[in-house]
Design a protein around this motif. Structure first.
Motif, mmCIF file in Angstrom:
data_model
loop_
_atom_site.group_PDB
_atom_site.id
_atom_site.type_symbol
_atom_site.label_atom_id
_atom_site.label_comp_id
_atom_site.label_asym_id
_atom_site.label_seq_id
_atom_site.Cartn_x
_atom_site.Cartn_y
_atom_site.Cartn_z
ATOM 1 N N CYS A 7 -33.669 85.335 -2.621
ATOM 2 C CA CYS A 7 -34.303 84.014 -2.722
ATOM 3 C C CYS A 7 -35.539 84.043 -3.603
ATOM 4 O O CYS A 7 -35.759 83.127 -4.407
ATOM 5 C CB CYS A 7 -34.651 83.484 -1.334
ATOM 6 S SG CYS A 7 -33.215 82.980 -0.367
ATOM 7 N N ILE A 8 -36.341 85.080 -3.488
ATOM 8 C CA ILE A 8 -37.528 85.206 -4.334
ATOM 9 C C ILE A 8 -37.112 85.356 -5.794
ATOM 10 O O ILE A 8 -37.666 84.708 -6.688
ATOM 11 C CB ILE A 8 -38.411 86.395 -3.878
ATOM 12 C CG1 ILE A 8 -38.924 86.172 -2.446
ATOM 13 C CG2 ILE A 8 -39.551 86.647 -4.857
ATOM 14 C CD1 ILE A 8 -39.742 84.914 -2.237
ATOM 15 N N GLY A 9 -36.129 86.185 -6.051
ATOM 16 C CA GLY A 9 -35.633 86.357 -7.412
ATOM 17 C C GLY A 9 -35.063 85.068 -7.982
ATOM 18 O O GLY A 9 -35.299 84.734 -9.155
ATOM 19 N N LEU A 10 -34.337 84.326 -7.179
ATOM 20 C CA LEU A 10 -33.767 83.058 -7.642
ATOM 21 C C LEU A 10 -34.861 82.046 -7.963
ATOM 22 O O LEU A 10 -34.761 81.319 -8.955
ATOM 23 C CB LEU A 10 -32.811 82.496 -6.587
ATOM 24 C CG LEU A 10 -31.484 83.244 -6.457
ATOM 25 C CD1 LEU A 10 -30.790 82.887 -5.155
ATOM 26 C CD2 LEU A 10 -30.585 82.976 -7.651
ATOM 27 N N ILE A 40 -32.153 92.464 -8.495
ATOM 28 C CA ILE A 40 -31.952 93.915 -8.536
ATOM 29 C C ILE A 40 -32.916 94.550 -9.528
ATOM 30 O O ILE A 40 -33.563 95.555 -9.224
ATOM 31 C CB ILE A 40 -30.487 94.258 -8.871
ATOM 32 C CG1 ILE A 40 -29.586 93.921 -7.677
ATOM 33 C CG2 ILE A 40 -30.343 95.728 -9.245
ATOM 34 C CD1 ILE A 40 -28.103 93.980 -7.978
ATOM 35 N N LYS A 41 -33.057 93.953 -10.701
ATOM 36 C CA LYS A 41 -33.983 94.494 -11.709
ATOM 37 C C LYS A 41 -35.432 94.402 -11.240
ATOM 38 O O LYS A 41 -36.238 95.273 -11.528
ATOM 39 C CB LYS A 41 -33.800 93.764 -13.038
ATOM 40 C CG LYS A 41 -32.494 94.102 -13.711
ATOM 41 C CD LYS A 41 -32.282 93.288 -14.966
ATOM 42 C CE LYS A 41 -30.899 93.557 -15.527
ATOM 43 N NZ LYS A 41 -30.525 92.604 -16.564
ATOM 44 N N GLN A 94 -21.780 75.929 -11.561
ATOM 45 C CA GLN A 94 -22.977 76.465 -12.214
ATOM 46 C C GLN A 94 -23.933 77.085 -11.201
ATOM 47 O O GLN A 94 -24.645 78.039 -11.519
ATOM 48 C CB GLN A 94 -23.714 75.373 -13.012
ATOM 49 C CG GLN A 94 -22.932 74.847 -14.174
ATOM 50 C CD GLN A 94 -22.115 73.608 -13.801
ATOM 51 O OE1 GLN A 94 -21.704 73.402 -12.660
ATOM 52 N NE2 GLN A 94 -21.864 72.774 -14.794
ATOM 53 N N ALA A 95 -23.958 76.560 -9.991
ATOM 54 C CA ALA A 95 -24.818 77.112 -8.950
ATOM 55 C C ALA A 95 -24.385 78.526 -8.589
ATOM 56 O O ALA A 95 -25.214 79.410 -8.372
ATOM 57 C CB ALA A 95 -24.792 76.223 -7.710
ATOM 58 N N VAL A 96 -23.081 78.747 -8.536
ATOM 59 C CA VAL A 96 -22.560 80.071 -8.214
ATOM 60 C C VAL A 96 -22.876 81.042 -9.348
ATOM 61 O O VAL A 96 -23.307 82.178 -9.099
ATOM 62 C CB VAL A 96 -21.044 80.016 -7.931
ATOM 63 C CG1 VAL A 96 -20.494 81.407 -7.683
ATOM 64 C CG2 VAL A 96 -20.767 79.100 -6.749
ATOM 65 N N ARG A 131 -25.328 84.433 -9.131
ATOM 66 C CA ARG A 131 -24.936 85.773 -9.564
ATOM 67 C C ARG A 131 -25.918 86.316 -10.610
ATOM 68 O O ARG A 131 -26.242 87.499 -10.594
ATOM 69 C CB ARG A 131 -23.503 85.752 -10.080
ATOM 70 C CG ARG A 131 -22.533 85.464 -8.911
ATOM 71 C CD ARG A 131 -21.108 85.430 -9.306
ATOM 72 N NE ARG A 131 -20.638 86.812 -9.449
ATOM 73 C CZ ARG A 131 -19.458 87.124 -9.941
ATOM 74 N NH1 ARG A 131 -18.637 86.180 -10.333
ATOM 75 N NH2 ARG A 131 -19.092 88.382 -10.033
ATOM 76 N N GLU A 132 -26.418 85.458 -11.493
ATOM 77 C CA GLU A 132 -27.462 85.879 -12.427
ATOM 78 C C GLU A 132 -28.739 86.232 -11.669
ATOM 79 O O GLU A 132 -29.439 87.187 -12.021
ATOM 80 C CB GLU A 132 -27.754 84.765 -13.431
ATOM 81 C CG GLU A 132 -26.657 84.517 -14.425
ATOM 82 C CD GLU A 132 -26.963 83.313 -15.300
ATOM 83 O OE1 GLU A 132 -28.101 83.242 -15.828
ATOM 84 O OE2 GLU A 132 -26.084 82.456 -15.453
#
Length: 125
Positions: free
Chosen positions: A53-56, A32-33, A19-21, A25-26
């Motif tokens: 990292c910021i997006g995550l 990107i968006k 689930q982490a992987v 990817r999400e």
């Protein structure tokens, strides 16, 4: 053609949950968006380790609110370096690509998990 499935790679590596992987990817799509809002998806693009990292972080807070750090920790993600370890695991198996200037160190200490996920934030965004 890819030799191994992501499931097989994760099982063989043993450090992180599958689930982490999938979340990473999400998070890549999310980043990107965020950083390329006009991106059409028709040509390759790149986000830095910092941007990913910021997006995550943002995606985790939107998805799980105050439980975000606990979910990530359950998947054995304790630091931003762990995001990088997953990225480089996927790069090693050709599920992701890196630019010449990318390094695993780009993921070191982007933020402290306690401060990033336990501080005050607007988790309803």
């Amino acid at each position: 053609m890819l030799e191994k499935s992501i499931h097989a790679i994760v099982n063989e590596d043993g450090r992180f949950h599958l689930q982490a992987v999938h979340f990473l990817r999400e998070g890549l799509d999310y980043a990107i968006k965020k950083y390329y809002p006009d991106y059409s998806g028709t040509e390759p693009t790149h986000v830095s380790g910092y941007q990913l990292c910021i997006g995550l972080r943002e995606l985790a807070i939107k998805r799980w609110g105050y439980m975000a750090r606990f979910v990530l920790n359950y998947w054995n993600i304790m630091t931003t370096r762990d995001f990088g370890e997953i990225v480089y695991l996927l790069i090693a198996h050709e599920y992701m690509r890196q630019n010449e200037s990318d390094t695993i160190e780009d993921f070191d200490d982007v933020y402290d998990f306690t401060e990033a996920f336990d501080g005050s934030f607007d988790y309803k965004n």
